[in-house]
Design a protein around this motif. Structure first.
Motif: not given
Length: 277
Positions: A186-205
């Motif tokens: 997630v980024a705007d012009a000045a800030r950036r963050a990475a989010i590591g939450n989730g599960h691989r099955w989400m891509a199959r829904i």
């Protein structure tokens, strides 16, 4: 926000201070996400959803589970009134027919006039030239948040989907950019963050990403900083998916269990389980 790697050169107090600062920023960001979840439950914002036919039911159920209220009409003769009375708008171009094309323009104009946030989910702009042209035209209408995957980012930006390219693209388009994948960025012009939450099955829904974009809109309705709102939404969805996966046997049961865990999610869950860097 990038981390100092284990093999990075050490430059005494300055690097140590930078690492501490980044850790502090991460903690503060997660705390703000927890505050946003509380605010969403208290305010119950209404999100007007222009989304694809495959995603409508799951999107509505996910918003309700989170504490928001969905509305779904795409009728050109009434959508302006619906959007004017909403707290946020999500525009998803997954099933792009003429009725939706017309409704999208009316809805964005109404959202702009009302001063409410709107989220663009440019689904499959990488699949046809016409869809890419339409997606670029919508981007020029200045969405509050652009939520997309790497292939879609490459088409709209003309750049590889790499973390270093996000801030410049966000600045150019005056929008928060949420690049979702195994790790969400997630980024705007000045800030950036990475989010590591989730599960691989989400891509199959089916509709998981579409519903996630609507959840971003819901959080944007209760936090006036779209960067923080986007992080909060993706963290909440990712933590709920992780908790749901423990009691699921595959994507089918995860889809249902995720609604239950999102409904039960509280600030303690986010504070303890968010993975934001």
């Amino acid at each position: 926000m990038t981390r100092v790697g284990d093999d990075a050169p050490i430059h005494g107090r300055a690097d140590a201070g930078e690492a501490i600062s980044r850790e502090t920023i991460s903690r503060e960001t997660v705390a703000r996400a927890a505050d946003a979840l509380d605010a969403l439950r208290a305010k119950r914002p209404r999100v007007h959803c222009i989304t694809n036919t495959v995603a409508q039911t799951y999107t509505a159920n996910l918003l309700l589970a989170a504490g928001a209220v969905p509305s779904m009409t795409i009728a050109p003769d009434e959508i302006a009134a619906f959007v004017a009375g909403a707290d946020a708008l999500v525009v998803n171009i997954g099933t792009l027919d003429e009725t939706r094309r017309t409704a999208i323009g009316i809805a964005i104009d109404a959202a702009t006039e009302a001063g409410i946030p709107w989220v663009l989910d440019p689904v499959f702009v990488d699949r046809s030239p016409g869809r890419a042209t339409f997606g670029k035209a919508l981007l020029a209408m200045r969405p509050t948040v652009l939520r997309l995957n790497p292939a879609e980012f490459a088409v709209l930006s003309g750049l590889p989907a790499e973390a270093d390219h996000l801030p410049g693209f966000a600045r150019e388009n005056q929008a928060v950019v949420a690049l979702t994948g195994e790790t969400d960025l997630v980024a705007d012009a000045a800030r950036r963050a990475a989010i590591g939450n989730g599960h691989r099955w989400m891509a199959r829904i089916t509709a998981m990403g579409c519903a996630g974009a609507a959840l971003v809109a819901a959080f944007a309705a209760v936090d006036d900083d779209p960067w923080h709102a986007t992080i909060a939404a993706l963290v909440a969805l990712g933590v709920a998916a992780e908790r749901a996966a423990v009691v699921s046997s595959g994507p089918g049961t995860l889809a249902v269990r995720l609604l239950d865990t999102l409904f039960d999610l509280d600030r303690k869950d986010l504070l303890e389980q968010a993975k934001v860097s």
